[in-house]
Design a protein around this motif. Structure first.
Motif, short mmCIF file in Angstrom:
data_model
loop_
_atom_site.label_atom_id
_atom_site.label_comp_id
_atom_site.label_asym_id
_atom_site.label_seq_id
_atom_site.Cartn_x
_atom_site.Cartn_y
_atom_site.Cartn_z
N GLN A 9 -19.00 65.97 35.08
CA GLN A 9 -19.63 64.67 35.30
C GLN A 9 -18.59 63.67 35.79
O GLN A 9 -18.84 62.84 36.65
CB GLN A 9 -20.25 64.21 33.98
CG GLN A 9 -21.00 62.92 34.05
CD GLN A 9 -22.35 63.08 34.71
OE1 GLN A 9 -23.04 64.07 34.51
NE2 GLN A 9 -22.72 62.11 35.52
N LYS A 10 -17.40 63.78 35.23
CA LYS A 10 -16.37 62.78 35.44
C LYS A 10 -15.33 63.27 36.45
O LYS A 10 -15.05 64.48 36.51
CB LYS A 10 -15.70 62.51 34.09
CG LYS A 10 -14.75 61.34 34.04
CD LYS A 10 -14.25 61.13 32.62
CE LYS A 10 -13.17 60.06 32.60
NZ LYS A 10 -11.97 60.45 33.36
N GLY A 11 -14.76 62.38 37.21
CA GLY A 11 -13.70 62.75 38.14
C GLY A 11 -12.34 62.79 37.45
O GLY A 11 -12.17 62.28 36.34
N GLN A 146 -12.64 69.59 31.22
CA GLN A 146 -12.79 68.30 30.56
C GLN A 146 -11.44 67.85 30.03
O GLN A 146 -10.83 68.56 29.22
CB GLN A 146 -13.79 68.42 29.40
CG GLN A 146 -14.03 67.14 28.65
CD GLN A 146 -14.65 66.08 29.56
OE1 GLN A 146 -15.76 66.25 30.06
NE2 GLN A 146 -13.93 64.99 29.78
N GLN A 147 -11.01 66.72 30.51
CA GLN A 147 -9.71 66.22 30.10
C GLN A 147 -9.71 65.91 28.59
O GLN A 147 -10.65 65.29 28.08
CB GLN A 147 -9.39 64.94 30.88
CG GLN A 147 -7.99 64.43 30.70
CD GLN A 147 -7.73 63.21 31.57
OE1 GLN A 147 -8.57 62.82 32.37
NE2 GLN A 147 -6.57 62.61 31.40
N SER A 155 -17.91 61.19 27.59
CA SER A 155 -18.88 61.43 28.66
C SER A 155 -19.62 62.75 28.45
O SER A 155 -20.51 63.09 29.23
CB SER A 155 -18.19 61.44 30.03
OG SER A 155 -17.40 62.61 30.17
N VAL A 156 -19.27 63.49 27.42
CA VAL A 156 -19.87 64.81 27.22
C VAL A 156 -21.39 64.76 27.05
O VAL A 156 -22.10 65.59 27.64
CB VAL A 156 -19.18 65.53 26.03
CG1 VAL A 156 -20.00 66.72 25.54
CG2 VAL A 156 -17.81 66.01 26.49
N LEU A 160 -23.95 66.99 29.26
CA LEU A 160 -24.89 67.97 28.71
C LEU A 160 -26.32 67.67 29.16
O LEU A 160 -27.09 68.58 29.47
CB LEU A 160 -24.80 68.00 27.18
CG LEU A 160 -23.45 68.41 26.60
CD1 LEU A 160 -23.48 68.36 25.07
CD2 LEU A 160 -23.05 69.81 27.05
N GLU A 161 -26.66 66.38 29.19
CA GLU A 161 -28.00 66.01 29.68
C GLU A 161 -28.18 66.46 31.12
O GLU A 161 -29.20 67.02 31.50
CB GLU A 161 -28.19 64.50 29.60
CG GLU A 161 -28.48 63.98 28.22
CD GLU A 161 -28.47 62.45 28.18
OE1 GLU A 161 -28.54 61.83 29.26
OE2 GLU A 161 -28.37 61.90 27.07
N GLY A 162 -27.16 66.20 31.94
CA GLY A 162 -27.23 66.59 33.36
C GLY A 162 -27.37 68.09 33.51
O GLY A 162 -28.16 68.58 34.33
#
Lengths: 262, 194
Positions: A9-11, A146-147, A155-156, A160-162
């Motif tokens: 999700q995150k960059g 995931q950092q 942001s997890v 997970l929703e996505g």
């Protein structure tokens, strides 16, 4: 051929680093590997080839599926590793909602499979929408770097929703799990974030292998090489060999059911 | 301070994660897979606000469809191919309030259409491809493109190969109707009855 998307999700969580070095690990093990850059920023190409700004690639194929795939596949010094750059059709990143290019993404992957690759590792752009959504909806499996730091881990839930939404589109998608990256054991916040995530998620949703923050990655990137190809890179390469082994186990039929039963 | 727990709903995270671990073939998984590639939660790629207006007849015929309403006999399987397909189209209109119908061949070429926007053809082809799963017959999929406007996409194995039927209907078709439509199109496309 197994299509493995490396997405988040995150960059800035290490997707490209994981993709490059994981592809190298598979190729070293004799697995015919295609590394595909579907991030319009072209980070894989920029990391590994000086000509990346000239290469046609994935987005050119989406724009014109008549382009022969052989023209896009760039061989490397390893016989078992080839790559496809993101390409020149940069306008593409602005166009098309999710689902708009599903057929072409799938045509691309079918073409890759027909060329005898065993695994296609797909580095995606951050986010789970647009072309990245189409890639995930066409993949067999996904892993999520995931950092290991508090902000990233917060942001997890969104991630997970996505993924649950995408799994409605692609029910055969195997979620291999979250791989912690840039882990700094000497930094309390990083270690605590990693430990907290381990407590939070089911064991089968997390890779045992963690990717450490290591200056070797910067050095490897500067030289346009996977870290395992660097002098002194054997230690970090072992991390990706371990990650590869975990993925192979997770991809075995019934692995998820066994994990649930256990 | 705990860097995570105070920011996250642990129960929610665990519930979402557990759903992701469920294997498709896992008997413990909820049986929501009514159609290949999509489940009941799938209502399409676009929101109603941005949905294209469906061309075709006025909205009133769209009101006619009622699940469970008895279906008349499928179209007659005689006469020239296009004539039979037109009969099939008319039958779709009568029985399922289809406001538009088109048929693509396995290469995605349009072999019949009655004026629906060409974007629907592309969409139908993508949906049909998306619904394919190795080792399984291809199921139907539907896409909500507006209020009470559904694009129903039904791949049908016929004597002419796999055809992709696209129909704009007011509500997604139940499995028994999909079966009836499949049989009717397969019969209409049968060369033996041409």
């Amino acid at each position: 051929m197994i299509n493995l998307a490396v997405s988040s999700q995150k960059g800035g969580v290490g997707k490209t680093t994981v993709s490059i070095n994981l592809a190298h690990a598979f190729a070293r093990a004799g697995v015919r590997t295609l590394l595909v850059d579907t991030d319009p920023q072209g980070s894989v190409g920029l990391s590994l080839t000086r000509q990346s700004r000239l290469l046609s690639g994935f987005y050119d194929f989406l724009q014109d599926p008549g382009i022969p795939l052989d023209r896009l596949i760039v061989p490397t010094r390893m016989e078992t590793l080839a790559l496809v750059a993101s390409g020149q059709a940069s306008d593409y990143e602005a166009g098309g909602g999710m689902g708009a290019h599903l057929a072409r993404v799938r045509a691309f992957l079918r073409g890759a499979a027909a060329r005898g690759f065993d695994i296609c590792i797909i580095d995606t752009a951050a986010g789970l929408f647009g072309a990245t959504g189409d890639v995930i909806a066409s993949s067999d499996a996904i892993m999520i770097p995931q950092q290991a730091e508090p902000l990233g881990i917060r942001s997890v839930p969104k991630l997970l929703e996505g993924l649950n939404r995408l799994r409605i589109m692609n029910p055969r998608l195997t979620v291999l799990g979250v791989c912690l990256t840039m882990v700094q054991h000497e930094l309390a916040e990083s270690a605590q974030a990693a430990a907290a995530l381990r407590q939070l998620l089911p064991a089968e949703m997390l890779f045992q292998t963690q990717v450490p923050r290591d200056p070797l990655f910067v050095r490897a990137s500067a030289r346009g090489l996977p870290v395992g190809a660097l002098e002194g890179g054997a230690g970090v390469q072992a991390v990706f060999d371990s990650l590869r082994a975990e993925i192979e186990v997770k991809l075995q039929p019934g692995a998820s059911s066994r994990a649930n039963a256990g | 301070m705990d860097p995570l727990r105070s920011w996250l709903d642990a129960g929610e995270v665990q519930r979402l994660a557990a759903r992701l671990i469920e294997s498709v073939s896992d008997p413990a998984a909820p049986a929501t897979m009514g159609e290949a590639g999509f489940d009941e939660g799938f209502v399409g790629f676009t929101g109603e606000g941005s949905a294209p207006a469906a061309p075709g007849p006025a909205a009133s015929p769209l009101e006619r469809h009622e699940p469970g309403h008895p279906v008349s006999a499928p179209p007659s399987a005689s006469g020239p191919f296009l004539e039979k397909i037109r009969c099939f189209r008319d039958w779709m209109g009568r029985e399922f309030a289809a406001a538009g119908v088109f048929i693509l061949d396995r290469e995605g070429a349009v072999i019949f259409h009655d004026g629906l926007d060409e974007r629907f053809h592309v969409l139908a082809r993508s949906l049909a491809l998306a619904s394919r799963r190795p080792g399984a017959s291809t199921g139907n999929v539907h896409l909500k493109i507006g209020a009470r406007i559904i694009l129903e996409v039904i791949p049908v194995e016929t004597a002419c190969g796999c055809l992709v039927l696209g129909a704009v209907v007011p509500a997604s078709l139940p499995p028994e109707s999909v079966r009836t439509v499949r049989e009717a199109l397969a019969a209409s496309a049968s060369p033996a009855s041409r």
